[in-house]
Design an enzyme around this catalytic site. Structure first.
Site, PDB file in Angstrom:
ATOM      1  N   TYR A  75     -62.355 -36.213  50.856  1.00 16.98           N
ATOM      2  CA  TYR A  75     -62.110 -37.288  49.888  1.00 16.98           C
ATOM      3  C   TYR A  75     -61.202 -36.816  48.751  1.00 16.98           C
ATOM      4  O   TYR A  75     -60.283 -37.521  48.342  1.00 16.98           O
ATOM      5  CB  TYR A  75     -63.436 -37.794  49.307  1.00 16.98           C
ATOM      6  CG  TYR A  75     -63.216 -39.000  48.427  1.00 16.98           C
ATOM      7  CD1 TYR A  75     -63.200 -40.280  48.969  1.00 16.98           C
ATOM      8  CD2 TYR A  75     -62.953 -38.849  47.065  1.00 16.98           C
ATOM      9  CE1 TYR A  75     -62.949 -41.382  48.174  1.00 16.98           C
ATOM     10  CE2 TYR A  75     -62.698 -39.953  46.267  1.00 16.98           C
ATOM     11  CZ  TYR A  75     -62.692 -41.216  46.823  1.00 16.98           C
ATOM     12  OH  TYR A  75     -62.422 -42.302  46.039  1.00 16.98           O
ATOM     13  N   PHE A 127     -35.171 -55.481  46.324  1.00 15.84           N
ATOM     14  CA  PHE A 127     -35.746 -55.837  47.627  1.00 15.84           C
ATOM     15  C   PHE A 127     -36.775 -56.953  47.405  1.00 15.84           C
ATOM     16  O   PHE A 127     -37.263 -57.132  46.298  1.00 15.84           O
ATOM     17  CB  PHE A 127     -36.391 -54.583  48.229  1.00 15.84           C
ATOM     18  CG  PHE A 127     -37.033 -54.804  49.562  1.00 15.84           C
ATOM     19  CD1 PHE A 127     -36.269 -55.104  50.669  1.00 15.84           C
ATOM     20  CD2 PHE A 127     -38.412 -54.711  49.705  1.00 15.84           C
ATOM     21  CE1 PHE A 127     -36.859 -55.311  51.897  1.00 15.84           C
ATOM     22  CE2 PHE A 127     -39.008 -54.910  50.936  1.00 15.84           C
ATOM     23  CZ  PHE A 127     -38.237 -55.216  52.029  1.00 15.84           C
ATOM     24  N   ASP A 128     -37.141 -57.714  48.451  1.00 17.57           N
ATOM     25  CA  ASP A 128     -37.975 -58.913  48.196  1.00 17.57           C
ATOM     26  C   ASP A 128     -39.344 -58.599  47.603  1.00 17.57           C
ATOM     27  O   ASP A 128     -39.771 -59.247  46.647  1.00 17.57           O
ATOM     28  CB  ASP A 128     -38.055 -59.846  49.423  1.00 17.57           C
ATOM     29  CG  ASP A 128     -38.580 -59.170  50.682  1.00 17.57           C
ATOM     30  OD1 ASP A 128     -39.002 -58.001  50.604  1.00 17.57           O
ATOM     31  OD2 ASP A 128     -38.582 -59.817  51.747  1.00 17.57           O
ATOM     32  N   ASP A 218     -35.405 -46.913  43.701  1.00 21.35           N
ATOM     33  CA  ASP A 218     -36.185 -47.428  44.830  1.00 21.35           C
ATOM     34  C   ASP A 218     -35.514 -46.793  46.046  1.00 21.35           C
ATOM     35  O   ASP A 218     -34.476 -47.250  46.515  1.00 21.35           O
ATOM     36  CB  ASP A 218     -36.106 -48.956  44.847  1.00 21.35           C
ATOM     37  CG  ASP A 218     -36.861 -49.557  46.035  1.00 21.35           C
ATOM     38  OD1 ASP A 218     -37.438 -48.787  46.823  1.00 21.35           O
ATOM     39  OD2 ASP A 218     -36.852 -50.789  46.170  1.00 21.35           O
ATOM     40  N   ALA A 220     -36.146 -45.941  49.377  1.00 20.21           N
ATOM     41  CA  ALA A 220     -36.684 -46.007  50.739  1.00 20.21           C
ATOM     42  C   ALA A 220     -35.761 -45.319  51.750  1.00 20.21           C
ATOM     43  O   ALA A 220     -36.226 -44.769  52.741  1.00 20.21           O
ATOM     44  CB  ALA A 220     -36.904 -47.463  51.140  1.00 20.21           C
ATOM     45  N   LYS A 261     -39.783 -45.836  56.002  1.00 19.99           N
ATOM     46  CA  LYS A 261     -38.400 -45.734  56.468  1.00 19.99           C
ATOM     47  C   LYS A 261     -38.044 -44.256  56.609  1.00 19.99           C
ATOM     48  O   LYS A 261     -38.327 -43.649  57.631  1.00 19.99           O
ATOM     49  CB  LYS A 261     -37.460 -46.463  55.512  1.00 19.99           C
ATOM     50  CG  LYS A 261     -37.574 -47.988  55.573  1.00 19.99           C
ATOM     51  CD  LYS A 261     -38.680 -48.533  54.704  1.00 19.99           C
ATOM     52  CE  LYS A 261     -38.627 -50.047  54.595  1.00 19.99           C
ATOM     53  NZ  LYS A 261     -39.304 -50.522  53.397  1.00 19.99           N
ATOM     54  N   HIS A 453     -40.267 -67.388  54.892  1.00 22.51           N
ATOM     55  CA  HIS A 453     -39.749 -66.974  56.202  1.00 22.51           C
ATOM     56  C   HIS A 453     -40.828 -66.419  57.124  1.00 22.51           C
ATOM     57  O   HIS A 453     -40.708 -66.499  58.334  1.00 22.51           O
ATOM     58  CB  HIS A 453     -38.602 -65.974  56.040  1.00 22.51           C
ATOM     59  CG  HIS A 453     -38.953 -64.780  55.216  1.00 22.51           C
ATOM     60  ND1 HIS A 453     -39.296 -64.868  53.894  1.00 22.51           N
ATOM     61  CD2 HIS A 453     -39.011 -63.473  55.523  1.00 22.51           C
ATOM     62  CE1 HIS A 453     -39.544 -63.661  53.425  1.00 22.51           C
ATOM     63  NE2 HIS A 453     -39.386 -62.798  54.391  1.00 22.51           N
TER      64      HIS A 453
HETATM   65  C1  LIG Z   1     -39.448 -51.558  52.604  1.00 19.54           C
HETATM   66  C2  LIG Z   1     -38.954 -51.540  51.219  1.00 19.54           C
HETATM   67  C3  LIG Z   1     -39.812 -51.713  50.131  1.00 19.54           C
HETATM   68  C4  LIG Z   1     -41.291 -52.026  50.298  1.00 19.54           C
HETATM   69  O1  LIG Z   1     -41.945 -51.055  50.986  1.00 19.54           O
HETATM   70  P1  LIG Z   1     -43.174 -51.337  51.959  1.00 19.54           P
HETATM   71  O2  LIG Z   1     -43.507 -49.980  52.467  1.00 19.54           O
HETATM   72  O3  LIG Z   1     -42.735 -52.294  53.005  1.00 19.54           O
HETATM   73  O4  LIG Z   1     -44.273 -51.910  51.107  1.00 19.54           O
HETATM   74  C5  LIG Z   1     -39.274 -51.620  48.866  1.00 19.54           C
HETATM   75  N1  LIG Z   1     -37.972 -51.408  48.665  1.00 19.54           N
HETATM   76  C6  LIG Z   1     -37.116 -51.252  49.683  1.00 19.54           C
HETATM   77  C7  LIG Z   1     -35.676 -51.001  49.406  1.00 19.54           C
HETATM   78  C8  LIG Z   1     -37.568 -51.323  50.999  1.00 19.54           C
HETATM   79  O5  LIG Z   1     -36.703 -51.196  52.011  1.00 19.54           O
END
Ligand SMILES: *Cc1c(COP(=O)(O)O)cnc(C)c1O
Length: 462
Positions: A75, A127-128, A218, A220, A261, A453
């Site tokens: 844990y 990002f969304d 951000d 990813a 990613k 969507h």
């Molecule tokens: C995928 C993504 C996110 C969100 O991440 P999740 O792991 O899907 O929650 C945030 N910003 C970017 C640029 C992304 O590609």
């Protein structure tokens, strides 16, 4: 050097395989109608090639699975936490690291810590989920992409950049006081998978320092951005992708990363930060909502996979072959008569559906029409990025404000599909491009108010 002479050559071979289904055209028609003509409602076993997302869909390596077998599920203070923490520290240079289950958890925790209601978050493009989490924190998400991104056909190398003039104008103008954060998305997933140059990141970072605004990444796709910098930006050809990524992190105060990613694993995310006070607030939030700070909602075996994945993803031979593979797919698709947003990025290609299907006005959703046809013709799943996703509808589900472009995103999972699978995608598109006027448009029959969507239902409009 074979990899130099033949950049497509992947530095791995396949050890474990998973069968994929081949449906008949009739079975696909039936499955798609039952799914309400929405690819998100299809079952994975109805899909031949799945290009819906590159998130969590990559293949893991034998080294990752060997590490996962050592996963410690204690844990607190699990053995598996330390290699992960050290890898992130070493990559980013940030002293404070918090694991989370995926990127949006990092966003929620960081934005609720840094942003206050009424503030503004500026970005090259949110990002969304990032956009949604900024607004859940009571702040406004404002995108300032470079105007160079509006020309889909130019081969400008860094269309992911932020518009530096607009950034400075905003920071110096009447809204400047309210800017609580500048967040740069690398690569720019919301805008054609285009990379951000180090020159742009450096200039944005300096502006933020001058105006005393926190500057975060951000990140990813930090490794894919680093590769494109190395290939396209003068002065970086002799640095390793990892060194370039580290330099990018060094320009910022912290990062949120979805590790689904470039973490090369099915799940995971991370927060990295310099400031000990921000860290302490984030940590308290993490413990209350995600899990103790040495696992953050992940299993020990996930942390082990990620620690190895973060090393594997910056391998030059891997990045070279992945970039070459996407570029080759773009070339095959273009030769088959379908335009893509130029130049090709790495994790996805964006088809110009508006141009291929001029007989469909935006209210008939040409992007969705092309994505649907890819499934009906070839069992290929992907998603539109056009008016269905980004346009404004009235209460009768009629489009009242179209999106700027009608695109379809083909996301390429990491280490999953062979060149034969990708050639099949290009060939299917070629079939569709022979008779584009036969592709029907769609109308909405039911749509939820938020995150449309994912759950929308449609029918062909003939
Ligand atoms: C995928 C993504 C996110 C969100 O991440 P999740 O792991 O899907 O929650 C945030 N910003 C970017 C640029 C992304 O590609």
């Amino acid at each position: 050097m074979p990899e130099e002479a033949f950049p497509l050559l992947p530095p791995y071979r396949i050890k474990v395989v998973e069968p994929i289904p081949f449906l008949t055209a009739g079975q696909r028609r039936e499955a798609y109608a039952a799914a309400g003509y929405n690819p998100f409602n299809l079952r994975a076993d109805q899909i031949t090639v799945d290009l819906l997302s590159d998130s969590g869909t990559g293949a893991t390596s034998s080294a990752q699975e060997a590490a996962a077998a050592r996963g410690d599920e204690s844990y607190a203070g699990a053995r598996s936490w330390f290699p992960f923490r050290d890898e992130v520290r070493d990559l980013t240079g940030y002293p404070h690291v918090l694991p989370v289950h995926q990127g949006r958890a990092a966003e929620r925790i960081v934005f609720s810590t840094i942003l206050r209601p009424g503030q503004i978050c500026l970005s090259n493009t949110h990002f969304d989920t990032t956009h949604a989490n900024v607004e859940l924190a009571g702040a406004e998400a404002r995108d300032l992409p470079t105007p160079r991104a509006l020309d889909l056909d130019s081969d400008d190398p860094f269309k992911g950049d932020v518009d530096l003039d607009a950034l400075e104008r905003t920071l110096a103008g009447p809204d400047g006081e309210r800017v609580g954060l500048v967040l740069m998305t690398i690569t720019n997933n919301g805008l054609g998978a285009q990379p951000v140059s180090m020159a742009n990141l450096t200039a944005a970072s300096e502006l933020c320092r001058r105006y005393r605004v926190p500057f975060w990444l951000d990140a990813a796709r930090f490794a894919e951005n680093a590769w494109l910098v190395r290939e396209r930006e003068p002065g970086y050809a002799d640095l390793s992708p990892r060194e370039i990524a580290t330099r990018a992190f060094q320009l910022a105060d912290g990062c949120v990363i979805s590790l689904k990613k470039d973490g090369l694993a099915p799940v995971g995310g991370v927060i990295g930060v310099r400031d000990p006070d921000i860290f302490a607030t984030c940590e308290a939030n993490l413990i209350a909502t995600e899990g103790f700070s040495t696992y953050g909602g992940l299993a020990g075996h996930d942390l082990e996979r990620l620690a190895v994945g973060l090393r594997e993803v910056v391998d030059e031979d891997y990045l070279r072959s992945r970039a070459a593979s996407t570029a080759r797919l773009a070339r095959l698709i273009n030769e088959a008569g379908v335009d893509t947003v130029q130049p090709a990025g790495i994790h996805a290609l964006y088809l110009n559906a508006g141009r291929l299907l001029p007989h469909l006005d935006p209210g008939r959703f040409p992007g969705h029409a092309l994505a649907s046809q890819l499934y009906l013709t070839g069992g290929i799943r992907c998603a539109e990025l056009g008016s269905l996703y980004l346009g404004e509808l009235n209460d009768d589900h009629q489009l009242v404000r179209p999106a700027p472009f009608e695109l379809v995103r083909l996301a390429i999972p990491r280490r999953v599909y062979t060149e034969a699978h990708l050639e099949y995608v290009a060939r299917t598109l070629g079939e569709i491009a022979k008779q584009p006027d036969q592709v029907p448009g769609y109308r909405i029959t039911a749509a939820p108010r938020v995150l449309r969507h994912f759950k929308v239902r449609l029918e062909p409009a003939v």
